[in-house]
Write a protein that holds these residues in place. Sequence first.
Motif, PDB file in Angstrom:
ATOM      1  N   GLU A  60      -0.412  -2.571 -20.158  1.00  0.00           N
ATOM      2  CA  GLU A  60       0.886  -2.760 -20.506  1.00  0.00           C
ATOM      3  C   GLU A  60       1.590  -3.779 -18.591  1.00  0.00           C
ATOM      4  N   ARG A  61       1.133  -3.034 -17.856  1.00  0.00           N
ATOM      5  CA  ARG A  61       1.404  -3.579 -16.688  1.00  0.00           C
ATOM      6  C   ARG A  61       0.509  -5.193 -16.786  1.00  0.00           C
ATOM      7  N   GLU A  62      -0.222  -5.510 -17.444  1.00  0.00           N
ATOM      8  CA  GLU A  62      -1.076  -7.172 -17.741  1.00  0.00           C
ATOM      9  C   GLU A  62      -0.432  -7.763 -18.173  1.00  0.00           C
TER      10      GLU A  62
ATOM     11  N   ALA B 185      -2.746   0.414  -4.317  1.00  0.00           N
ATOM     12  CA  ALA B 185      -1.983   1.514  -4.494  1.00  0.00           C
ATOM     13  C   ALA B 185      -2.005   2.357  -5.538  1.00  0.00           C
ATOM     14  N   THR B 186      -3.183   2.872  -5.930  1.00  0.00           N
ATOM     15  CA  THR B 186      -3.052   3.843  -6.531  1.00  0.00           C
ATOM     16  C   THR B 186      -2.492   3.043  -7.622  1.00  0.00           C
ATOM     17  N   MET B 187      -2.741   1.675  -8.568  1.00  0.00           N
ATOM     18  CA  MET B 187      -2.434   2.202  -9.852  1.00  0.00           C
ATOM     19  C   MET B 187      -3.447   1.403 -10.565  1.00  0.00           C
ATOM     20  N   THR B 188      -3.184   1.937 -11.643  1.00  0.00           N
ATOM     21  CA  THR B 188      -3.542   1.774 -13.123  1.00  0.00           C
ATOM     22  C   THR B 188      -3.726   0.844 -13.825  1.00  0.00           C
ATOM     23  N   ILE B 189      -4.804   0.249 -13.915  1.00  0.00           N
ATOM     24  CA  ILE B 189      -5.053  -0.798 -14.740  1.00  0.00           C
ATOM     25  C   ILE B 189      -4.648  -0.547 -16.212  1.00  0.00           C
TER      26      ILE B 189
ATOM     27  N   THR C  71       5.879   2.379  -3.016  1.00  0.00           N
ATOM     28  CA  THR C  71       6.055   3.383  -3.911  1.00  0.00           C
ATOM     29  C   THR C  71       6.015   3.602  -5.662  1.00  0.00           C
ATOM     30  N   SER C  72       5.309   3.862  -7.018  1.00  0.00           N
ATOM     31  CA  SER C  72       5.514   3.678  -7.518  1.00  0.00           C
ATOM     32  C   SER C  72       6.510   2.826  -8.402  1.00  0.00           C
ATOM     33  N   GLY C  73       7.700   3.332  -8.072  1.00  0.00           N
ATOM     34  CA  GLY C  73       8.081   2.385  -8.311  1.00  0.00           C
ATOM     35  C   GLY C  73       8.517   1.071  -7.830  1.00  0.00           C
ATOM     36  N   THR C  74       8.332   1.222  -6.392  1.00  0.00           N
ATOM     37  CA  THR C  74       8.515  -0.077  -6.451  1.00  0.00           C
ATOM     38  C   THR C  74       7.431  -1.277  -6.639  1.00  0.00           C
ATOM     39  N   ARG C  75       6.273  -1.125  -6.153  1.00  0.00           N
ATOM     40  CA  ARG C  75       5.275  -2.419  -6.140  1.00  0.00           C
ATOM     41  C   ARG C  75       5.107  -3.575  -6.820  1.00  0.00           C
ATOM     42  N   VAL C  76       5.702  -3.641  -8.096  1.00  0.00           N
ATOM     43  CA  VAL C  76       5.789  -4.220  -8.617  1.00  0.00           C
ATOM     44  C   VAL C  76       6.961  -5.099  -8.521  1.00  0.00           C
TER      45      VAL C  76
ATOM     46  N   THR D 210      -0.525  14.375 -11.115  1.00  0.00           N
ATOM     47  CA  THR D 210      -0.578  12.387 -11.336  1.00  0.00           C
ATOM     48  C   THR D 210      -2.566  12.627 -11.244  1.00  0.00           C
ATOM     49  N   ASP D 211      -3.049  10.877 -10.655  1.00  0.00           N
ATOM     50  CA  ASP D 211      -4.823  10.900 -10.769  1.00  0.00           C
ATOM     51  C   ASP D 211      -5.033  12.496  -9.551  1.00  0.00           C
ATOM     52  N   ASN D 212      -6.214  13.141 -10.334  1.00  0.00           N
ATOM     53  CA  ASN D 212      -7.087  13.770  -9.327  1.00  0.00           C
ATOM     54  C   ASN D 212      -7.101  13.594  -7.607  1.00  0.00           C
TER      55      ASN D 212
ATOM     56  N   ASP E 105       8.673   9.656  -4.875  1.00  0.00           N
ATOM     57  CA  ASP E 105       6.995   8.794  -4.045  1.00  0.00           C
ATOM     58  C   ASP E 105       6.794  10.844  -4.217  1.00  0.00           C
ATOM     59  N   TYR E 106       5.308  10.781  -3.467  1.00  0.00           N
ATOM     60  CA  TYR E 106       3.989  11.872  -3.879  1.00  0.00           C
ATOM     61  C   TYR E 106       4.570  12.863  -2.859  1.00  0.00           C
ATOM     62  N   ALA E 107       5.360  12.622  -1.812  1.00  0.00           N
ATOM     63  CA  ALA E 107       6.167  13.819  -0.689  1.00  0.00           C
ATOM     64  C   ALA E 107       7.435  14.463  -1.594  1.00  0.00           C
TER      65      ALA E 107
ATOM     66  N   VAL F 262       1.056  -1.314  -0.178  1.00  0.00           N
ATOM     67  CA  VAL F 262      -0.393   0.081   0.216  1.00  0.00           C
ATOM     68  C   VAL F 262       1.036   1.567   0.196  1.00  0.00           C
ATOM     69  N   LYS F 263       0.399   2.532  -0.317  1.00  0.00           N
ATOM     70  CA  LYS F 263       0.910   4.093  -0.181  1.00  0.00           C
ATOM     71  C   LYS F 263       1.055   3.844   1.656  1.00  0.00           C
ATOM     72  N   ALA F 264       2.586   4.862   1.694  1.00  0.00           N
ATOM     73  CA  ALA F 264       2.001   5.263   2.591  1.00  0.00           C
ATOM     74  C   ALA F 264       2.476   6.849   2.417  1.00  0.00           C
TER      75      ALA F 264
ATOM     76  N   GLY G 105       7.914   5.592 -11.949  1.00  0.00           N
ATOM     77  CA  GLY G 105       7.223   4.769 -11.879  1.00  0.00           C
ATOM     78  C   GLY G 105       5.810   4.558 -12.306  1.00  0.00           C
ATOM     79  N   SER G 106       5.521   5.540 -11.790  1.00  0.00           N
ATOM     80  CA  SER G 106       4.029   5.903 -12.255  1.00  0.00           C
ATOM     81  C   SER G 106       3.492   6.030 -14.037  1.00  0.00           C
ATOM     82  N   ASN G 107       2.346   5.687 -14.134  1.00  0.00           N
ATOM     83  CA  ASN G 107       2.450   6.155 -15.720  1.00  0.00           C
ATOM     84  C   ASN G 107       1.555   7.662 -16.059  1.00  0.00           C
ATOM     85  N   SER G 108       1.683   8.361 -14.923  1.00  0.00           N
ATOM     86  CA  SER G 108       1.345   9.455 -14.899  1.00  0.00           C
ATOM     87  C   SER G 108       2.768  10.279 -15.578  1.00  0.00           C
ATOM     88  N   VAL G 109       4.014  10.171 -15.734  1.00  0.00           N
ATOM     89  CA  VAL G 109       4.697  10.748 -16.124  1.00  0.00           C
ATOM     90  C   VAL G 109       4.839  10.258 -17.733  1.00  0.00           C
TER      91      VAL G 109
HETATM   92  N1  GLU Z   1      -2.289   5.829 -10.867  1.00  0.00           N
HETATM   93  C1  GLU Z   1      -1.092   6.528 -11.949  1.00  0.00           C
HETATM   94  C2  GLU Z   1      -0.492   5.348 -11.586  1.00  0.00           C
HETATM   95  O1  GLU Z   1      -0.530   4.109 -11.327  1.00  0.00           O
HETATM   96  C3  GLU Z   1      -0.059   6.989 -10.783  1.00  0.00           C
HETATM   97  C4  GLU Z   1      -0.208   7.069  -9.757  1.00  0.00           C
HETATM   98  C5  GLU Z   1       0.793   6.373  -8.633  1.00  0.00           C
HETATM   99  O2  GLU Z   1       1.667   6.454  -9.155  1.00  0.00           O
HETATM  100  O3  GLU Z   1      -0.034   5.816  -7.966  1.00  0.00           O
HETATM  101  O4  GLU Z   1       0.499   4.635 -12.082  1.00  0.00           O
END
Ligand code: GLU
Length: 277
Positions: free
Chosen positions: A118-120, A111-115, A93-98, A201-203, A183-185, A48-50, A162-166
């Motif tokens: 590519e990730r699938e 952890a706010t992870m978009t489907i 974090t977005s980079g370490t989760r996978v 990033t996401d709204n 990370d977001y902080a 999860v995100k912290a 690691g986010s797909n926002s970038v």
């Molecule tokens: N939902 C986007 C993603 O999965 C951005 C949020 C995040 O970095 O977790 O990459």
Amino acid sequence: MRKLWHLLGVGCLAALMLVSLTACAGKSVAQQDVLTADQKANRITWGVKADTRLFGLEDIKTGRLEGFEIDLAKAMTKEILGPNGKCTFVPVTSGTRVPLLKNGNIDAIMATMTITPEREKQVDFTHSYFDAGQSLLVKKGSPIKSIKDLNKPGEVILGVSGSNSVKNVAKYAPKARVLQLSDYAQAMTALKSKQGDALTTDNGILYGMAAENPNYEVIGGNFTKEPYGIAVNKNQARFRNKLNWALERLEKNGTYNRLLLKWFGHVKGFNYQEMKR
Ligand code: GLU
């Protein structure tokens, strides 16, 4: 003679340990049935995100993680394992989760992870449990009003690696430069110290930042669709089906909407009604 017996004993012990170690190592993450193992241990380990207010944030006073995803993970754990089921939360974090999922450090990522397609290729997702969209956070009074205003050489957009926002920025504002933080902080700190013109990033994540930093605002509406899914390792169909089943039950019995109201019902600019299930 005593010495010899002693040496033999130590040797046997070492050999036994080696056998049991190789027995554990022999079963790769992909071969283990996560649902069976979790039911046996009465515990699900969630990534999860912290660092993400509203979704998963560590309360520095109590050390506890709090947010919509934390509550949803707790409710799903009880649904799957029963009222005494336990969760372990591992901050990602977005980079370490996978990588953490692939290595078997966690059973599932919430952890706010978009489907994304590519990730699938790497992981399997449950149904979407939250429909976000990518947006922008700027300082109040900024001349930036939408992503189009950032599509110029010299503009710097802050994001998290690691986010797909970038990645999306390359599509929607290819002329801007992207500065990736870990990370977001840190990304918020970079925005405050004017290392970039906007943070993307996401709204939902941005609303959490704006609530904490009233001099900043979310602007321009969503320019992508970001459905969040829970990610599990490949070949864990039983576990994924169980997660989907638990999610559906919580959506039907009103728990999902109660949690949505708790975390997003009073967030300025957030359309809670539209998100209800
Ligand atoms: N939902 C986007 C993603 O999965 C951005 C949020 C995040 O970095 O977790 O990459």
